[in-house]
Design a protein around this motif. Structure first.
Motif, PDB file in Angstrom:
ATOM      1  N   ALA A  52     -75.128 -20.327  32.958  1.00  0.00           N
ATOM      2  CA  ALA A  52     -74.734 -18.943  33.236  1.00  0.00           C
ATOM      3  C   ALA A  52     -73.818 -18.909  34.452  1.00  0.00           C
ATOM      4  O   ALA A  52     -72.770 -18.246  34.444  1.00  0.00           O
ATOM      5  CB  ALA A  52     -75.967 -18.079  33.474  1.00  0.00           C
ATOM      6  N   ASN A  53     -74.186 -19.649  35.471  1.00  0.00           N
ATOM      7  CA  ASN A  53     -73.395 -19.600  36.703  1.00  0.00           C
ATOM      8  C   ASN A  53     -72.038 -20.290  36.559  1.00  0.00           C
ATOM      9  O   ASN A  53     -71.050 -19.834  37.130  1.00  0.00           O
ATOM     10  CB  ASN A  53     -74.206 -20.176  37.859  1.00  0.00           C
ATOM     11  CG  ASN A  53     -75.300 -19.186  38.251  1.00  0.00           C
ATOM     12  OD1 ASN A  53     -75.117 -17.979  38.104  1.00  0.00           O
ATOM     13  ND2 ASN A  53     -76.423 -19.681  38.702  1.00  0.00           N
ATOM     14  N   LEU A  54     -72.004 -21.368  35.782  1.00  0.00           N
ATOM     15  CA  LEU A  54     -70.707 -22.024  35.552  1.00  0.00           C
ATOM     16  C   LEU A  54     -69.761 -21.083  34.805  1.00  0.00           C
ATOM     17  O   LEU A  54     -68.577 -20.968  35.156  1.00  0.00           O
ATOM     18  CB  LEU A  54     -70.894 -23.300  34.719  1.00  0.00           C
ATOM     19  CG  LEU A  54     -71.514 -24.499  35.435  1.00  0.00           C
ATOM     20  CD1 LEU A  54     -71.766 -25.633  34.435  1.00  0.00           C
ATOM     21  CD2 LEU A  54     -70.604 -24.981  36.559  1.00  0.00           C
ATOM     22  N   VAL A  55     -70.288 -20.410  33.799  1.00  0.00           N
ATOM     23  CA  VAL A  55     -69.422 -19.515  33.010  1.00  0.00           C
ATOM     24  C   VAL A  55     -68.996 -18.317  33.866  1.00  0.00           C
ATOM     25  O   VAL A  55     -67.828 -17.923  33.862  1.00  0.00           O
ATOM     26  CB  VAL A  55     -70.132 -19.055  31.713  1.00  0.00           C
ATOM     27  CG1 VAL A  55     -69.220 -18.148  30.897  1.00  0.00           C
ATOM     28  CG2 VAL A  55     -70.559 -20.252  30.865  1.00  0.00           C
ATOM     29  N   LEU A  56     -69.952 -17.774  34.632  1.00  0.00           N
ATOM     30  CA  LEU A  56     -69.609 -16.627  35.486  1.00  0.00           C
ATOM     31  C   LEU A  56     -68.520 -17.012  36.486  1.00  0.00           C
ATOM     32  O   LEU A  56     -67.544 -16.277  36.693  1.00  0.00           O
ATOM     33  CB  LEU A  56     -70.871 -16.141  36.213  1.00  0.00           C
ATOM     34  CG  LEU A  56     -70.714 -14.876  37.053  1.00  0.00           C
ATOM     35  CD1 LEU A  56     -70.270 -13.697  36.187  1.00  0.00           C
ATOM     36  CD2 LEU A  56     -72.020 -14.517  37.766  1.00  0.00           C
ATOM     37  N   GLN A  57     -68.689 -18.189  37.068  1.00  0.00           N
ATOM     38  CA  GLN A  57     -67.701 -18.690  38.029  1.00  0.00           C
ATOM     39  C   GLN A  57     -66.313 -18.805  37.373  1.00  0.00           C
ATOM     40  O   GLN A  57     -65.309 -18.372  37.942  1.00  0.00           O
ATOM     41  CB  GLN A  57     -68.165 -20.076  38.449  1.00  0.00           C
ATOM     42  CG  GLN A  57     -67.705 -20.589  39.766  1.00  0.00           C
ATOM     43  CD  GLN A  57     -68.496 -21.862  40.082  1.00  0.00           C
ATOM     44  OE1 GLN A  57     -69.660 -21.808  40.469  1.00  0.00           O
ATOM     45  NE2 GLN A  57     -67.874 -23.005  39.882  1.00  0.00           N
ATOM     46  N   ASP A  58     -66.288 -19.358  36.170  1.00  0.00           N
ATOM     47  CA  ASP A  58     -65.001 -19.531  35.476  1.00  0.00           C
ATOM     48  C   ASP A  58     -64.382 -18.190  35.102  1.00  0.00           C
ATOM     49  O   ASP A  58     -63.165 -18.012  35.195  1.00  0.00           O
ATOM     50  CB  ASP A  58     -65.179 -20.398  34.221  1.00  0.00           C
ATOM     51  CG  ASP A  58     -65.360 -21.870  34.587  1.00  0.00           C
ATOM     52  OD1 ASP A  58     -65.210 -22.206  35.774  1.00  0.00           O
ATOM     53  OD2 ASP A  58     -65.655 -22.676  33.686  1.00  0.00           O
ATOM     54  N   LEU A  59     -65.223 -17.250  34.660  1.00  0.00           N
ATOM     55  CA  LEU A  59     -64.700 -15.918  34.327  1.00  0.00           C
ATOM     56  C   LEU A  59     -64.072 -15.285  35.563  1.00  0.00           C
ATOM     57  O   LEU A  59     -62.998 -14.682  35.498  1.00  0.00           O
ATOM     58  CB  LEU A  59     -65.833 -15.012  33.825  1.00  0.00           C
ATOM     59  CG  LEU A  59     -66.299 -15.201  32.377  1.00  0.00           C
ATOM     60  CD1 LEU A  59     -67.586 -14.414  32.123  1.00  0.00           C
ATOM     61  CD2 LEU A  59     -65.214 -14.740  31.402  1.00  0.00           C
ATOM     62  N   CYS A  60     -64.766 -15.434  36.702  1.00  0.00           N
ATOM     63  CA  CYS A  60     -64.261 -14.823  37.942  1.00  0.00           C
ATOM     64  C   CYS A  60     -62.950 -15.465  38.371  1.00  0.00           C
ATOM     65  O   CYS A  60     -62.055 -14.792  38.887  1.00  0.00           O
ATOM     66  CB  CYS A  60     -65.309 -14.931  39.048  1.00  0.00           C
ATOM     67  SG  CYS A  60     -66.739 -13.890  38.712  1.00  0.00           S
ATOM     68  N   ARG A  61     -62.839 -16.773  38.127  1.00  0.00           N
ATOM     69  CA  ARG A  61     -61.598 -17.480  38.479  1.00  0.00           C
ATOM     70  C   ARG A  61     -60.478 -17.053  37.527  1.00  0.00           C
ATOM     71  O   ARG A  61     -59.387 -16.689  37.957  1.00  0.00           O
ATOM     72  CB  ARG A  61     -61.841 -18.989  38.356  1.00  0.00           C
ATOM     73  CG  ARG A  61     -60.938 -19.803  39.241  1.00  0.00           C
ATOM     74  CD  ARG A  61     -61.287 -21.278  39.174  1.00  0.00           C
ATOM     75  NE  ARG A  61     -62.530 -21.624  39.836  1.00  0.00           N
ATOM     76  CZ  ARG A  61     -63.450 -22.460  39.350  1.00  0.00           C
ATOM     77  NH1 ARG A  61     -63.315 -23.010  38.159  1.00  0.00           N
ATOM     78  NH2 ARG A  61     -64.535 -22.738  40.036  1.00  0.00           N
ATOM     79  N   GLU A  62     -60.783 -17.058  36.219  1.00  0.00           N
ATOM     80  CA  GLU A  62     -59.756 -16.788  35.217  1.00  0.00           C
ATOM     81  C   GLU A  62     -59.219 -15.350  35.337  1.00  0.00           C
ATOM     82  O   GLU A  62     -58.032 -15.113  35.138  1.00  0.00           O
ATOM     83  CB  GLU A  62     -60.353 -17.009  33.817  1.00  0.00           C
ATOM     84  CG  GLU A  62     -59.329 -17.104  32.714  1.00  0.00           C
ATOM     85  CD  GLU A  62     -59.951 -17.586  31.391  1.00  0.00           C
ATOM     86  OE1 GLU A  62     -61.054 -18.174  31.387  1.00  0.00           O
ATOM     87  OE2 GLU A  62     -59.300 -17.367  30.348  1.00  0.00           O
TER      88      GLU A  62
END
Ligand code: FAD
Length: 499
Positions: A52-62
């Motif tokens: 969950a945190n990896l995906v959230l981090q990537d969404l925030c970056r993207e």
């Protein structure tokens, strides 16, 4: 009658719908977000995971979401948004109970299993007090320009050529738009099943193997489990992390209990009953809760002075938790994962699954809305979401089947931890867009392993044989040394490496 034109209408403003609205706004789409409730409101489903945190981090970056990005780790969350209540989650802890007996432990940890998910408090996962997080994300979506409606019901959808008209019923707010004209509808209503009801989508819940229900609430004055263990002389020195700083599971024949501790010292707790092994008791929620505590005295000790603090109406009990629909997307609509299917709180898959769905669906809508490839992209989205629901069902139902025999249960959990850690490491190592499905659900080789081992679990093979076969079966995917008898159920190397 006033009408509003948008590109995407999202029905359901939970964290999923709100985050998708925010992402789509950042990409320049016109978005409406509609919820029939009003924030902040109580919601269950709080424990996040490394995926969950990896995906959230990537969404925030993207999509450049600097306000949301700190929520991806406990340390940055505390530093930036301490007003949003959260809890620290260093991993998953499990403790085996026998009805009517005190909890017992031994040097081999044969009644305990701790699997680390993060190696420091700063980088750890979190429990989300959903009423705070959901309200925050709803506000963020509004601030980014999504047109947000609360306490609003959507009527029947009327297609007019390439546009879909959604009538809105706002209750007392008469000056708001009474109709949305949208090119696409996303259903993030979860158990509200907004689109399934309107489109008559077939219910396929009967295909699921997991069959469970729950009784739950949030409590104050729950004694820490570590303190209970130590007061009975049980040594916790070999635990790789504090078992209360975790998604804490008490496991027994016929079910399990979750405990998620927040920083305000309240605890989300619920007993989950396996309906494949027994009927729903004919009791009120309060009487049922008391009967569970009487059955498991060590848990009863933890709750001796506990007081319910949320939700307002006190304990809630449910019927069967699972749902699965035949469809997850069509030519002009898509469901978020939690709307298309839900299995159980075991393994805390819900938040991560929703985030994976947001990532996938956002890319499709941003790139293909109004283009010829939209339908084929959505077919792929649907295939992926439904495969993920099937994978979660296999991983969860296998563990339910093993409850009561702790070593078999602990071995069965290794399928989930293998899928999760394998996905995490592959995602971390990837360059560019990461495409595999959540928990490797679209990997045929992995699916075959999970299906075979779930069958073996239910057959009368000895635990030694089962463990031996599990070690071999997961070997090609086992990137963190799971199923290691030398670890004696204490896994610290499963933690995600810190960046
Ligand atoms: C008992 C239980 C325990 C769980 N524990 C965990 C856990 O520990 N970890 C984890 O990762 N996941 C857990 N989950 C799953 C998690 O709750 C979901 O994955 C998550 O809520 C999905 O968020 P969402 O925003 O997509 O949907 P939801 O949170 O379901 O939000 C749906 C929103 O839609 C609105 N709505 C509904 N119908 C309509 C309508 N007709 N019109 C307008 N609005 C509507 C609702 O008001 C709500 O705000 C758990 C679930 C349950 C049931």
């Amino acid at each position: 009658m006033s009408a509003l034109d948008v590109d995407v209408a999202i029905v359901g403003g939970g964290f999923g719908g709100s985050l998708l609205a925010l992402v789509l706004r950042r990409a320049g789409l016109r978005v409406a977000l509609i919820d029939r409730g009003r924030h902040p409101r109580f919601v269950i489903g709080e424990s996040s995971t490394p995926i969950a945190n990896l995906v959230l981090q990537d969404l925030c970056r993207e999509y450049d979401l600097p306000n949301v990005a700190p929520l991806a780790k406990y340390g940055t969350w505390q530093a930036t948004h301490p007003q949003l209540v959260s809890g620290i989650k260093r991993g998953f802890s499990y403790f085996h109970h026998e009805a009517g007996q005190p909890f017992v432990a031994d040097v081999e940890h044969s009644t305990e299993l701790l699997v680390a998910a993060s190696s420091s408090d700063q980088h750890s996962d979190t429990h989300w007090l959903r009423q705070d997080v959901d309200a925050f994300l709803f506000r963020e979506a509004a601030a980014a320009g999504a047109v947000c409606f609360e306490q609003c019901e959507v009527g029947e959808i009327a297609p007019v050529e390439q546009v879909f008209n959604l009538p809105l019923q706002h209750g007392q707010f008469e000056n708001l738009p009474h109709e949305l004209r949208t090119r696409f509808v996303v259903d993030g209503s979860g158990e509200g099943q907004f689109l399934a009801k309107r489109l008559g989508i077939e219910d396929r819940t009967h295909e699921l193997q997991t069959n469970s229900r729950t009784v739950f609430a949030h409590f104050a004055n729950v004694t820490r489990w570590k303190r209970c263990l130590e007061s009975h002389g049980i040594d916790t020195a070999e635990h790789p992390f504090d078992g209360d700083h975790a998604a804490l599971h008490h496991v027994f024949a016929g079910g399990w209990m979750w405990q998620l501790r927040f920083n305000d010292e309240t605890v989300s707790a619920g007993f989950v009953q396996d309906l494949n092994r027994g009927e729903r008791p004919n009791l009120s929620a309060v009487a049922e809760w008391e009967s569970w505590l009487l059955r498991f005295p060590a848990i009863g000790e933890q709750f001796a002075n506990a007081k319910i603090v949320r939700p307002e109406g006190g304990l809630r009990n449910t019927g069967r938790l699972q749902r699965k629909l035949a469809r997850a997307a069509g030519a002009w609509w898509a469901m978020l994962p939690n709307t298309a299917g839900f299995i159980d709180a075991l393994h805390s898959t819900g938040i991560a699954h929703t985030l994976c769905g947001i990532e996938r669906l956002a890319r499709i809508l941003i790139r293909s809305l109004g283009r010829d490839d939209l339908e084929s992209q959505l077919r792929e989205y649907e295939r992926c979401v439904l495969a993920e629901v099937e994978m979660i069902d296999l991983l969860v139902s296998g563990c339910f089947a093993a409850m009561g025999d702790f070593q078999r249960f602990a071995t069965a959990t290794m399928l989930y931890f293998t899928a999760a850690t394998s996905y995490e490491r592959a995602r971390l190592a990837s360059v560019g867009e990461f495409r595999p499905a959540f928990l490797l659900a679209d990997d045929e080789q992995w699916l075959a392993v999970v299906r075979r081992m779930c069958e073996r679990l239910r057959e009368a093979c000895s635990i030694e044989q089962f463990e031996k076969e599990m070690v071999e079966a997961i070997r090609p995917f086992n990137v963190v040394g799971l199923c290691d008898s030398c670890a004696r159920n204490m896994y610290r190397h499963s933690a995600l490496p810190e960046d």
